[in-house]
Design a protein around this motif. Sequence first.
Motif, mmCIF file in Angstrom:
data_model
loop_
_atom_site.group_PDB
_atom_site.id
_atom_site.type_symbol
_atom_site.label_atom_id
_atom_site.label_comp_id
_atom_site.label_asym_id
_atom_site.label_seq_id
_atom_site.Cartn_x
_atom_site.Cartn_y
_atom_site.Cartn_z
ATOM 1 N N PRO A 292 4.631 9.878 -2.457
ATOM 2 C CA PRO A 292 5.523 9.535 -1.336
ATOM 3 C C PRO A 292 4.787 9.612 0.004
ATOM 4 N N ASN A 293 5.470 9.092 1.027
ATOM 5 C CA ASN A 293 4.917 9.186 2.382
ATOM 6 C C ASN A 293 4.506 10.610 2.694
ATOM 7 N N GLY A 294 3.416 10.748 3.394
ATOM 8 C CA GLY A 294 3.046 12.073 3.882
ATOM 9 C C GLY A 294 2.536 12.999 2.811
ATOM 10 N N SER A 295 2.153 12.474 1.644
ATOM 11 C CA SER A 295 1.676 13.368 0.586
ATOM 12 C C SER A 295 0.187 13.658 0.725
ATOM 13 N N GLY A 296 -0.467 13.051 1.710
ATOM 14 C CA GLY A 296 -1.878 13.361 1.943
ATOM 15 C C GLY A 296 -2.844 12.365 1.335
ATOM 16 N N LYS A 297 -2.330 11.202 0.917
ATOM 17 C CA LYS A 297 -3.193 10.210 0.260
ATOM 18 C C LYS A 297 -4.287 9.698 1.199
ATOM 19 N N SER A 298 -3.866 9.255 2.368
ATOM 20 C CA SER A 298 -4.831 8.707 3.322
ATOM 21 C C SER A 298 -5.826 9.762 3.759
ATOM 22 N N THR A 299 -5.322 10.977 3.944
ATOM 23 C CA THR A 299 -6.199 12.064 4.393
ATOM 24 C C THR A 299 -7.295 12.317 3.364
ATOM 25 N N LEU A 300 -6.927 12.243 2.089
ATOM 26 C CA LEU A 300 -7.916 12.420 1.032
ATOM 27 C C LEU A 300 -9.050 11.406 1.187
ATOM 28 N N LEU A 301 -8.677 10.130 1.369
ATOM 29 C CA LEU A 301 -9.701 9.097 1.496
ATOM 30 C C LEU A 301 -10.558 9.312 2.733
ATOM 31 N N ALA B 17 -11.266 12.005 4.163
ATOM 32 C CA ALA B 17 -12.180 13.130 3.946
ATOM 33 C C ALA B 17 -13.380 12.688 3.115
ATOM 34 N N LEU B 18 -13.149 11.780 2.162
ATOM 35 C CA LEU B 18 -14.254 11.305 1.329
ATOM 36 C C LEU B 18 -15.304 10.571 2.152
ATOM 37 N N VAL B 19 -14.852 9.817 3.166
ATOM 38 C CA VAL B 19 -15.797 8.992 3.925
ATOM 39 C C VAL B 19 -16.240 9.654 5.227
ATOM 40 N N GLY B 20 -15.862 10.880 5.451
ATOM 41 C CA GLY B 20 -16.380 11.601 6.619
ATOM 42 C C GLY B 20 -15.618 11.368 7.905
ATOM 43 N N VAL B 21 -14.410 10.791 7.820
ATOM 44 C CA VAL B 21 -13.632 10.571 9.041
ATOM 45 C C VAL B 21 -12.750 11.787 9.335
ATOM 46 N N VAL B 22 -12.320 12.475 8.258
ATOM 47 C CA VAL B 22 -11.542 13.703 8.430
ATOM 48 C C VAL B 22 -12.373 14.861 7.879
ATOM 49 N N GLN B 23 -12.246 16.007 8.520
ATOM 50 C CA GLN B 23 -13.096 17.132 8.144
ATOM 51 C C GLN B 23 -12.685 17.773 6.812
ATOM 52 N N VAL B 24 -13.680 18.013 5.961
ATOM 53 C CA VAL B 24 -13.441 18.760 4.727
ATOM 54 C C VAL B 24 -13.484 20.245 5.082
ATOM 55 N N LEU B 25 -12.427 20.965 4.714
ATOM 56 C CA LEU B 25 -12.363 22.386 5.086
ATOM 57 C C LEU B 25 -12.978 23.261 4.003
ATOM 58 N N SER B 26 -12.792 22.879 2.746
ATOM 59 C CA SER B 26 -13.463 23.582 1.665
ATOM 60 C C SER B 26 -13.524 22.660 0.463
ATOM 61 N N GLY B 27 -14.371 22.988 -0.504
ATOM 62 C CA GLY B 27 -14.540 22.135 -1.667
ATOM 63 C C GLY B 27 -15.665 21.146 -1.454
ATOM 64 N N LYS B 28 -15.827 20.248 -2.430
ATOM 65 C CA LYS B 28 -16.986 19.352 -2.410
ATOM 66 C C LYS B 28 -16.579 17.906 -2.627
ATOM 67 N N VAL B 29 -17.400 17.004 -2.057
ATOM 68 C CA VAL B 29 -17.321 15.585 -2.386
ATOM 69 C C VAL B 29 -18.634 15.237 -3.068
ATOM 70 N N LEU B 30 -18.559 14.619 -4.235
ATOM 71 C CA LEU B 30 -19.781 14.320 -4.982
ATOM 72 C C LEU B 30 -19.860 12.837 -5.291
ATOM 73 N N LEU B 31 -21.043 12.261 -5.084
ATOM 74 C CA LEU B 31 -21.286 10.883 -5.471
ATOM 75 C C LEU B 31 -22.437 10.918 -6.469
ATOM 76 N N ASP B 32 -22.152 10.577 -7.679
ATOM 77 C CA ASP B 32 -23.151 10.677 -8.753
ATOM 78 C C ASP B 32 -23.747 12.081 -8.840
ATOM 79 N N GLY B 33 -22.917 13.050 -8.665
ATOM 80 C CA GLY B 33 -23.359 14.427 -8.769
ATOM 81 C C GLY B 33 -24.032 14.955 -7.511
ATOM 82 N N LYS B 34 -24.295 14.067 -6.554
ATOM 83 C CA LYS B 34 -24.965 14.512 -5.336
ATOM 84 C C LYS B 34 -23.905 14.860 -4.286
ATOM 85 N N GLU B 35 -24.062 15.985 -3.659
ATOM 86 C CA GLU B 35 -23.029 16.406 -2.713
ATOM 87 C C GLU B 35 -23.124 15.629 -1.403
#
Lengths: 259, 604, 292
Positions: A50-59, A61-79
């Motif tokens: 639903p609206n406001g569930s954080g879908k856009s924010t997730l994306l 964060a993946l591309v570096g537009v929103v700050q990741v507060l904790s956890g990891k983003v991995l591309l082919d195992g590379k952080e």
Amino acid sequence: MSAEETSNAKSTQGAALATELLSAGYAGRAVVQELSIRVEPGEVVSVVGPNGSGKSTLLKALVGVVQVLSGKVLLDGKEITNWAPDAAARAGIGYVPQIDDVFAPLTVRENLEMGGYLLPLREVPGRMTHVLEVFPQLARMLSRKAGQLSGGERKMLAMGRVLMLQPRAFILDEPTANLAPALANTLLEDHIRQLSATGASVLVVEQRARAVLAISDRTYVLTGGRCRLEGTPAELLASPDFADTFLGGTRHASEPAAE
Amino acid sequence: MSQATLFYLANLLIYGAVDVIACLGLSMQFGVAGISNFGYIIFQSAGAYTAAVLSLPHDTANGGFQSYIGGFGLPFPIPLLGATVVGGLVALPFAILVGRRLTGHVAAIGLLVTAVMANLLVTNFVPLFNGAAGLSVVPQPLQNLLNPQTQTYQWIYGAVGAVIAVLVYLLFRRITESPYGRSMRAMRDNSVVANALGKDLLSMRTAMLVLGGMAAGLSGGILVGFITLWDPGAWGYAETIVLFAAIIIGGTGNHKGAILGAILVPVGFEEATRFIPSSLGPPGMIPALQWVAIGLLIVGFLWFRPQGIIPEPRRRIFARAQARLAHARGDQSPQATLATAASPPSGSPAASGGAILSTEGVVVSFSDVRAVDGVSISVGRGRLTGLIGPNGAGKSTLLAALAGTVPIAEGRIIFDGQDVSRVPAYLRARLGLVRTFQLASEFKRLTVVENLLSAVPAQSGDTLRGALRGRRYWEHDELEAIEEARDLMDHFGLLEYADSYAGNLSGGQRRLVEIMRAIMAKPKLLLLDEPMAGIHPTLARTIGRHLQTLCAQGMTILLVEHELGFMDEFCDPVIVLAEGRVLAEGTMGELRGQSEVVEAYLVG
Amino acid sequence: MSLFIESIGFGLITASVLAIAAVGFTVQFGVTDVLNLAYASVMICSAYVAYLINQLGHGQSIWLAMVVAAAFGAVVSLVLNKYIYAPFQRRGTSPVAVVIVSLGVLLIIEYLVQAFEGAANVSYTMTQGATLNFLGLTLTVVQLAIMGLSVVFMIGLHLLLRYTRFGKAMRATAADRVLARNCGIRTDRVITLACLLTGALCGVAGTVFAINTGSFGATSADLFLVLILAAVFLGGPGQPYGAMLGALVIGVVTEVSASVITADYKYVPAFVILLVVLAVRPRGLFSAGTLN
């Protein structure tokens, strides 16, 4: 199908995109909470909710537009956690935002050229020919300004711009928002599925849950910044909880609202 | 002390008074109302010219060596009054320029260009202004009674200047501390929201430009009466920068800061450098370095201390009001005065039924997208109506169109029996149609209680005239409003933050401030745009119950929300919007049964 | 009639100088989002650097000096943006406050020049060259050179913005900085290069302004700054082609007014045009986007 099979079978260019316990948000407030998702090469994975569930924010964060507060983003195992957007692009991530997805004052051709900014100059015409084969409608309007395109044309340009680089992972934020239903289905069925054909991983956020399910290999259902359900389209459509997450009312009202 | 020192001190006093008055005017425009007037110095120049020609004899009298308008030979204090009036009149064309359309730095540049143009006209127009030579031998006030060369005269002149400066300060403080001043600070923080709460931006900006212009004109009149010269070359835009430097250094948004800045920058700085031996360096180096230092001070202060030496004070009006009430009450119980708080909002009770708002085929287009595509709805009086729909359905746009924040391309909006389709936002607010915003829109540099008070409709001190009549005129209304605000803040658990800046609260608390502010406006129809976003569900339920109570008392509410559980519990009916059109209407229970609604959410 | 044609000639020269300055200003604004009023002071400071080179030894060619002035303008513009404006922007200072900062910088630079060079005006040592007559216009070789230079810069900038990858990246950055980064464009580098480029234009503009006015002092460009703003806002801030058109209108209207009305009021009609345009179309004549 497993990751190895897919990537070997189709191409070597795709890369698995994954997050591990990712929390991200604005001004230190987590909108997305401890989310772990995974997209294998050649796979189309959708995120609905639903609206406001954080879908856009997730994306974002993946591309570096929103700050990741904790956890990891991995591309082919590379952080690649918290990489700047231009560095993420270099790493092979192609991102189509929901709005502001093209350079409105630039022509269609120039938009595509900017999409191929990281390519050696001599490779640009060849790639552009390829992109115009995928989106033949764009060929007729190369010298038109992107700001003058219709909604559907504009979205194709945005996808074509990203396709210029042959990214290893596509990230699409509500590609069908503001499109007429028929056009939206065409875009999803004809084009988005096609992006994965070269072996790239495709992560797409959509409001049109049913339509996107039809083209997805797997789907995550988000509410309140967390993953509620996960599965193949058939599993989800069979699940009584699925429709409820959208129109469910009180069951989920106890979750803190996000966004 | 030597005679020379005393003469010098008297001089300082006069210059000080002139600069203080000028800085107060700019402080009013820039610090309080948020208008960046880079052409401010023109007002001072106009005032000075007016004072000069009002006191000069006819231009043929001195052998006609200079030409100017009139030459009226009028006695003190008429030239000063004339200077004040003309300073204000000159501001009027500026007001047209920055009225509604020009804002931000475009307005600032427009004002700068206007000022330079005016200066060029004046410098070159010999018949009216005697060209670049300017005017000289301007008679000094009362020079027939007392020789201006005497120290006594200069001290009297300085004292009169100082008294005028104090009076200007008191007058400006009276305005700034009134509800009207609060409206201006609201406009400074967020003009769109202020407009949506019924504030007339054009009239407030005009009033501040004129008032500031009057102060500038008056200061010019005092100056020209003392130095007896009017040199158009001395009113370049660098002089405006000096005044900006003064209020930035002293403290923007605070008249005491403006006074301190005036004393430190135009006066103190000028004087301090007098004591540097001029033998240092080539001729002209010291004055040049003085300008360099002013530039450094501007940049340095904006970086290291943007709030200035004396920052804008936080106005603890709630604590003050409580103390006052406690005092007035003596030992009565604190509940005794709360009677006013429960007063029902205007509008007839729910029982009367009918629609308070109806739309016919409303269309809103953004370039090629029809965000709202022919919406016809009707909102029943006294109902808590919900508006839902998937992302991009046009819910917020529809709300904005109803409130007048975005124009409609087609269709009609009928509110309370009146066609308001073309009525500007602030007037719709005054008719009782008030909206909140999806994005945070509290006035950050107003306290919580000030935010609430800023919405009170037709408050007695919320006009220039009301403000000028003074605290006694508006205080009763204000205290009543504060009591009402107190009840609301208490209800929503924000009482302890009453005197805190709204900008310092958490996201959820800021949403509450907005909702309370909208309630304070006592609208007939309240439009709420996702009010519960970021608010804890328990609190959301408290808010929901309060909204229901308000509806029971006669208010009507139309509310956009994506938390459907909230809709279930509180809203009836609920309208579903998809793709800019109305898809369905009914209770949540009914809607869940309709396949097209489920599809809209699943398919989009 | 001949006076009228003559005034058009003067107008074209003024417009040429103005176009170089205004285009640099507007591109800088488009890419950096700073309305840098200190631009005028960088112009005059560069003109002084050209003067110092011009006076070296037995005297150096002013055209050589102009190249040095361009380099100087480029470096100063970059330093101003990188170490003053950009930090203010990152901190979230309001655009209007950044304009006030740039006014502070204007004072600092102009009066530093005055402190070291004195208040007296200076002139370059140079010849005006032969006088040429054509189409009823009388122009010196130097005036023709200024016009030629301006045309070359305008065409050069056009080619750069339309046909080079860097030029397009600059336009993309001006249009949408975040999206540009999503394309892999290192926008900080683009901004750096754009500052150097527009700073060089600023340095050249300062030098040709000084050549054209004959003699100049530290604050000579203050009025010219207002003309630049008029040209920029007439065309729409951030629009290079708008600025070119704006410069042409302001330059020609100014000089024609000087002959038709009187030299004393030559700037007034141009300013009136600007104010009318601002009142009717606050975003200027070209309001489609930025750098286009």
